[in-house]
Design a protein around this motif. Sequence first.
Motif, PDB file in Angstrom:
ATOM      1  N   GLN A   1       1.013  -1.150  -0.094  1.00 50.93           N
ATOM      2  CA  GLN A   1      -0.387   0.053   0.018  1.00 50.93           C
ATOM      3  C   GLN A   1       0.773   0.979   0.039  1.00 50.93           C
ATOM      4  OE1 GLN A   1      -4.079   0.033   0.591  1.00 50.93           O
ATOM      5  NE2 GLN A   1      -3.240   1.772  -1.247  1.00 50.93           N
ATOM      6  N   LEU A   2       2.000   1.057   1.230  1.00 52.16           N
ATOM      7  CA  LEU A   2       3.155   2.327   0.825  1.00 52.16           C
ATOM      8  C   LEU A   2       3.579   2.494  -0.663  1.00 52.16           C
ATOM      9  CD1 LEU A   2       4.686   1.975   4.270  1.00 52.16           C
ATOM     10  CD2 LEU A   2       3.092   3.981   3.826  1.00 52.16           C
ATOM     11  N   ARG A   3       3.573   1.638  -1.287  1.00 51.92           N
ATOM     12  CA  ARG A   3       4.304   1.840  -2.647  1.00 51.92           C
ATOM     13  C   ARG A   3       3.655   2.158  -3.240  1.00 51.92           C
ATOM     14  NH1 ARG A   3       6.682  -3.889  -6.031  1.00 51.92           N
ATOM     15  NH2 ARG A   3       8.127  -2.714  -7.723  1.00 51.92           N
ATOM     16  N   HIS A   4       2.448   1.491  -3.725  1.00 52.97           N
ATOM     17  CA  HIS A   4       1.732   2.177  -4.614  1.00 52.97           C
ATOM     18  C   HIS A   4       0.574   3.178  -4.206  1.00 52.97           C
ATOM     19  CE1 HIS A   4       2.548  -1.534  -6.993  1.00 52.97           C
ATOM     20  NE2 HIS A   4       2.108  -2.550  -6.145  1.00 52.97           N
ATOM     21  N   GLY A   5       0.434   3.708  -3.257  1.00 55.51           N
ATOM     22  CA  GLY A   5      -0.219   5.110  -2.765  1.00 55.51           C
ATOM     23  C   GLY A   5      -1.625   4.063  -2.339  1.00 55.51           C
ATOM     24  N   TYR A   6      -2.855   5.117  -2.465  1.00 56.82           N
ATOM     25  CA  TYR A   6      -4.253   5.196  -2.315  1.00 56.82           C
ATOM     26  C   TYR A   6      -5.059   5.281  -3.728  1.00 56.82           C
ATOM     27  CZ  TYR A   6      -3.697   4.195   2.570  1.00 56.82           C
ATOM     28  OH  TYR A   6      -3.478   3.872   4.493  1.00 56.82           O
TER      29      TYR A   6
END
Length: 267
Positions: free
Chosen positions: A147-152
Motif C-alpha cells: 500500500q505504501l509503495r503504490h499509494g491509495y
Amino acid sequence: NEYEGTSPISFRQDQHDFRAEVVGKPGVDLYTYTFFSQVSVLVFTVFFYGHFTNARSNFVEDLDHNQFSGSLVLCLIVAVSFMIMERVAYFLESIPLKLLIHYISVISMHWYIFVTVPLKGTTFASNSYLQIWYLLLCIYFALSAAQLRHGYLQGSQMSVWIMRMGTKWPNRAMFSVYMNIPFLFEMRSMLDWICTKTSLDLFMWLTLERLYHNLFMNRLEMAYRGEWKEILSGEAKVPSSWKYMIGMPSFFGIILVLLLPIVLFSS
C-alpha cells in the motif's frame, strides 16, 4: 470540453493517469485485504494467546473462569487500535500516517516476539503458535508495504468493498454478514464521519448511510428475484438442496447458540 464524447470508464482512467502523473503513484485499494489480515491476527490472538508463552491457557478456559489475563486484554486493545488507525489513514489517504503506523507495528511486533516473549520462558524457534502468528503478521506487513509503495486509490474510500463486487450470491451473503455483525455498520459510519469534511451532523450522516445501504439491499433483492424468478413466481418448487444448505444449518445454528452458554458454563 476536453472530455466531451468520452465514456465514463475512459474519463476515470484519464483521472487515474493524471493522478499518477502528479503524485507519482497510481494508487491501489488494498484496504479490504489488509482488514481481513488484521482480523485473522486478532482472532488468532484471542484463541491462542496463552500458547505464546508458557501459560498454556486458552480462550475456552478463560471464558469458563470469567477472567482474561491483563496481557491478553492489552494485546487486543493494541490490535484494535491499529485497525482503527489503519482505517483513518485509508480514509484520509494519508501516506505519512500510514508510514508511521507501518514503522510502529513492525518495530513493536518484532520487539515483542524476539525480545519480550523469550523473557517469559519460550523461544520463537520452539513455539509453533508463535510462528503461525508471526506468519499472519508478515502477511499484514507485506500488504501494508504494498500500500505504501503504490499509494491509495482516490475515491475508493466512500463505498463498502462488497458493494463494488456485484450482486451474485457470494456478495449477497457477505453483505448480509456485514450488516448483521453488531455495531460494525455504526462504528464504520461514525469513524468515516469523523474523518470527513462535511456539513452533516452525525445523525444526518447515519441516516444517509442507512439509505445508501438500504438501496443496495434492494438492488440485491431484485437481483435475487431475477435469478430465481421461476421458483419465486410459483412455477417450480423450492429445491431440496436449499433446505439442506440453508434451512438445516440455520436451524441447528440457532440450537447451538441457545445451548452453547449452558455447555460453556456447566460444571
